[in-house]
Motif scaffolding. Sequence first.
Motif, short mmCIF file in Angstrom:
data_model
loop_
_atom_site.label_atom_id
_atom_site.label_comp_id
_atom_site.label_asym_id
_atom_site.label_seq_id
_atom_site.Cartn_x
_atom_site.Cartn_y
_atom_site.Cartn_z
N ASP A 1 32.99 6.48 47.04
CA ASP A 1 32.54 5.95 48.33
C ASP A 1 31.07 6.24 48.64
O ASP A 1 30.69 6.42 49.78
CB ASP A 1 33.42 6.48 49.47
CG ASP A 1 33.23 7.97 49.70
OD1 ASP A 1 32.45 8.59 48.95
OD2 ASP A 1 33.83 8.50 50.64
N GLY A 2 30.24 6.34 47.64
CA GLY A 2 28.83 6.60 47.93
C GLY A 2 28.58 8.10 48.05
O GLY A 2 27.66 8.64 47.43
N LYS A 3 29.43 8.78 48.83
CA LYS A 3 29.28 10.23 48.99
C LYS A 3 30.00 10.97 47.85
O LYS A 3 29.50 11.96 47.32
CB LYS A 3 29.87 10.63 50.35
CG LYS A 3 29.64 12.07 50.73
CD LYS A 3 29.80 12.30 52.25
CE LYS A 3 29.96 13.78 52.56
NZ LYS A 3 31.28 14.14 53.06
N ARG A 4 31.18 10.46 47.52
CA ARG A 4 32.00 11.16 46.53
C ARG A 4 32.33 10.24 45.36
O ARG A 4 32.48 9.03 45.55
CB ARG A 4 33.31 11.63 47.16
CG ARG A 4 33.14 12.72 48.19
CD ARG A 4 34.43 13.51 48.35
NE ARG A 4 34.21 14.63 49.25
CZ ARG A 4 34.33 14.54 50.58
NH1 ARG A 4 34.69 13.41 51.13
NH2 ARG A 4 34.10 15.60 51.32
N SER B 1 33.06 18.57 45.08
CA SER B 1 31.77 18.89 45.70
C SER B 1 31.77 18.39 47.15
O SER B 1 32.63 17.60 47.55
CB SER B 1 30.65 18.22 44.91
OG SER B 1 30.97 16.87 44.73
N ASP B 2 30.82 18.84 47.94
CA ASP B 2 30.63 18.33 49.30
C ASP B 2 31.80 18.60 50.23
O ASP B 2 32.14 17.75 51.07
CB ASP B 2 30.39 16.81 49.29
CG ASP B 2 28.97 16.49 48.90
OD1 ASP B 2 28.10 17.33 49.18
OD2 ASP B 2 28.76 15.41 48.32
N THR C 1 40.61 15.30 49.03
CA THR C 1 39.95 14.91 50.28
C THR C 1 40.80 14.01 51.20
O THR C 1 40.61 14.07 52.42
CB THR C 1 38.60 14.25 49.98
OG1 THR C 1 38.81 13.18 49.05
CG2 THR C 1 37.63 15.24 49.40
#
Length: 472
Positions: free
Chosen positions: A156-159, A264-265, A302
């Motif tokens: 999704d761009g972030k993950r 991550s994140d 997530t």
Amino acid sequence: MSRPSFCASLCAALLSVLLVGAGAQPASPVTAQSIGDSIYPRLGQAGLDVRHYALDLNVDRPGTSELSGVVTLTVGATRPLPLLSLDFLGPAVAAVTWNGQPAPYRQDRAAGKLSIQRSLRPGEQATVTVRFAGTVGRRPDPELPLDVGWQAVAADGKRPGANFTLSEPDGTRTFLPVNDHPSDPATFTTRVTVPAGYVAAASGVQVLAQAAPGGGQTFTFEQAQPIPTYALALHVNRFERQDSPAVPVGVGGAAVARRDYFPSDLPDGTRDAYTRTGEVLTVLSGWFGPFPFGAYGSAVVTPGIPALETATLSTMPVRASNVRVLVHETAHQWFGDRVVLGDWADVWLNEGFATYAELLWAQAQGEDGAAIVRGWYDRAGRSPTRPLVAASERQLFDTTSYIRGALALQAVRVTVGDAAFQAYLRGWVAAFSDRPARTADLLAHTRRQLGADAEAALRLWTESPTLPPLPE
Ligand code: MET
């Protein structure tokens, strides 16, 4: 050949490829008998004993529903089997062998069965391979906000994209051909090849991580103790693996290896609960006996889904990353993953014991146990109640399974006191580690180990249609 008849024969040929599988033969009239679960009457094959699953899987595009691989099953029989019938909603089967020779099979995705036209007698053992590739199957769950089974979390761009299993009660069949019932637990060797930068994690102890052709990596895990199919963990993500000191609470004081996997994140604080895992293992093994497996930890995911007690590696959503849920899933390693269910109707034997563990942990932290029990009792009083054995799919994961189940154990504890209760919990794990458990077995174990008064106290909670009095 006229057009219509050409079409008819082509369509028939296509249909037979779709339903029966290339190179396979049509279904024989012989049929298999299911295990006869009271909630899921079609799952599993009666008399089939899968001893080991060796998985060799490729996840080429993490975050999608594509999966390919070969599953090798070592199978035995407890009664004569006219054919082998596996639960499978998964990708298209390309080939099946039986003891090394090609074998005729029929894949019926609508019925969720893969049948292999070979017979097996008690005392015999066979090795069956199933090669498959394509898109995993779907098993929507009317009671949960998700399809159980193989999960695909798109990038999704972030993950980055990720995959993992969330299979209770019967989602493993969405991606593996299995005898998908907890009464037939098996050992697993899981080999997963993933693209460069990705990490695979699975139930058991990691025994190998090797470079794969094309820049990826192959990870291999050994799950040496039998576990139910739904408890198989399998994750593919850009994880960071964090190792911690082993905890000496295994069988005979053996070291339990500790590893957790974090994407991550993560939001700040998500990892905090997992720093307590060693303490949780120590407190719970004090009550339940040695930790049954060679490793333990969590893999954080997530999506906002329920946590699941996947064996040796609990699957923990970010939003459930707290110590209470960690204690619950860790307790399931004994109750559910090692002591397995004989029937889904008895799922309170998993959930009631795991909920009870939350009280044992809280008391070990100096909290007021009586207040927790009263809180449970109030909650149970506000919900519909029923005898503990579930009568429908909707009841499996309700307040009764969790809270009334835990109160039933409290009723036993207040009848006999802490020392006898601890011996009773350990005795239950020891006696039922190698045979599936039902509610009647727990009642018999209670009478045997604690006597008629304790059995009567438990029976009131298992059988009464109304809520029994607060156990104090
Ligand atoms: N067994 C899970 C728990 O720990 C529930 C999963 S929902 C199918 O409560």
